[in-house]
Design an enzyme around this catalytic site. Sequence first.
Site, PDB file in Angstrom:
ATOM      1  N   GLN A 242      -4.714  -1.532   9.618  1.00  0.00           N
ATOM      2  CA  GLN A 242      -4.582  -2.858   9.014  1.00  0.00           C
ATOM      3  C   GLN A 242      -5.103  -3.936   9.974  1.00  0.00           C
ATOM      4  O   GLN A 242      -4.710  -3.990  11.140  1.00  0.00           O
ATOM      5  CB  GLN A 242      -3.097  -3.110   8.678  1.00  0.00           C
ATOM      6  CG  GLN A 242      -2.834  -4.410   7.964  1.00  0.00           C
ATOM      7  CD  GLN A 242      -3.425  -4.439   6.545  1.00  0.00           C
ATOM      8  OE1 GLN A 242      -3.324  -3.482   5.804  1.00  0.00           O
ATOM      9  NE2 GLN A 242      -4.048  -5.555   6.199  1.00  0.00           N
TER      10      GLN A 242
ATOM     11  N   LYS B 201       0.841  -1.202   0.000  1.00  0.00           N
ATOM     12  CA  LYS B 201       0.000   0.000   0.000  1.00  0.00           C
ATOM     13  C   LYS B 201       0.875   1.250   0.000  1.00  0.00           C
ATOM     14  O   LYS B 201       0.603   2.214  -0.729  1.00  0.00           O
ATOM     15  CB  LYS B 201      -0.937  -0.019   1.221  1.00  0.00           C
ATOM     16  CG  LYS B 201      -2.024  -1.083   1.080  1.00  0.00           C
ATOM     17  CD  LYS B 201      -2.774  -1.390   2.376  1.00  0.00           C
ATOM     18  CE  LYS B 201      -3.747  -2.546   2.132  1.00  0.00           C
ATOM     19  NZ  LYS B 201      -4.404  -3.040   3.338  1.00  0.00           N
TER      20      LYS B 201
ATOM     21  N   ASP C 248     -11.157   2.348   4.059  1.00  0.00           N
ATOM     22  CA  ASP C 248     -11.532   0.931   3.970  1.00  0.00           C
ATOM     23  C   ASP C 248     -13.051   0.769   3.828  1.00  0.00           C
ATOM     24  O   ASP C 248     -13.531  -0.310   3.506  1.00  0.00           O
ATOM     25  CB  ASP C 248     -11.078   0.184   5.238  1.00  0.00           C
ATOM     26  CG  ASP C 248      -9.893  -0.733   4.968  1.00  0.00           C
ATOM     27  OD1 ASP C 248      -9.639  -1.045   3.785  1.00  0.00           O
ATOM     28  OD2 ASP C 248      -9.239  -1.144   5.945  1.00  0.00           O
TER      29      ASP C 248
END
Length: 317
Positions: free
Chosen positions: A105, A61, A128
């Site tokens: 994460q 990422k 997200d």
Amino acid sequence: MIAETFKNSARILSGAVIAEAIKAEVAEEVRRLEKNYGFRPALTVVRVGEDQASAVYVGNKVKTSAELGIISEHRHLPLETSPAELLQIVEELNNRADIDGILVQLPLPKQIDESAILQKIDPEKDVDGFHPVNVGRLSQGQKSLVPCTPAGVIEILKRSNIEIAGKHAVIVGRSNIVGKPLAMLLLQENATVTICHSRTTNLAAMTSQADILIAAIGRAGLVRGEHIKQGATVIDVGINNVSDVELARELFDESELEKRLATIEKRGFTLVGDVNPKEAKAKAANFTPVPGGVGLLTVAMLMKNTVDAAKMRRKLN
Ligand code: NDP
């Protein structure tokens, strides 16, 4: 064996080509924002602990952000980080005007309640798309930040010119990160949607009605020829490590088997989806490979979400 009577025919939908196209569009948009408005979107990825898979995902990422001109920051916290410490960092990032996207994460260490953390992320920075506000907006068809993997599945279908409206889409898996948001997105695209899960009785009877079959289960090769309607589009979201040589022989045809066995020998495992590729290739009209399919879209869509978040926060088009 039935599998041996199958012949390869499916068109393989390459995630790589589609992901590259999306990333090029994102990079172009970043350049436009900088030129016209004097800023570049910024993303912070927070990782807690030493999970190896997470380290790889986060690395990807951060690297992709840099390639596209997105400013990125990686906050790596120790395994023993307390819920209060993590909450404080999320608060700090929520309050920072220069940060457009926050991604924590998953999975988090066991002392931290994931949903409590996700609910504290500012919905406007929730790249997200897991915050209840964004989940609610998605289910009501309002503009929102959409979870990256389901959004990537829709991009694969659209950019491969696979018709969604009026088609029967069957999703196997009802998680909050894949199955449920994907059902909402497919409904928005006017598909007729069925969701299956571990308590579904006679899975094959359901899935074999699908024009578009999506597997998001977490069980290597569970979806077999009997689950697939001839000529269907099969999207494989699953990512599983397979180290069993016999299972690999059941999953791969001669064109791939040797390479897969060599990978198992070298790395100890090979990456496999939730669909048996040998049987899917024979029955489906379109099929996404693993690796090289949906997985590549997830990071591309995260980049797109970061740019979208930056624009939405500033009320730009
Ligand atoms: P979860 O474990 O959260 O959900 C799995 C779902 O599959 C559940 O709804 C479960 O049902 C259902 N299921 C399990 N066993 C069966 C069965 N035998 N028959 C029918 N349904 C079953 O997984 P995720 O949604 O997080 O991930 C799914 C897969 O996608 C994994 O392989 C994961 O690694 C991969 N993934 C890939 C991503 C990518 O970037 N490509 C991103 C995210 C995930 P129930 O609800 O009843 O338990």
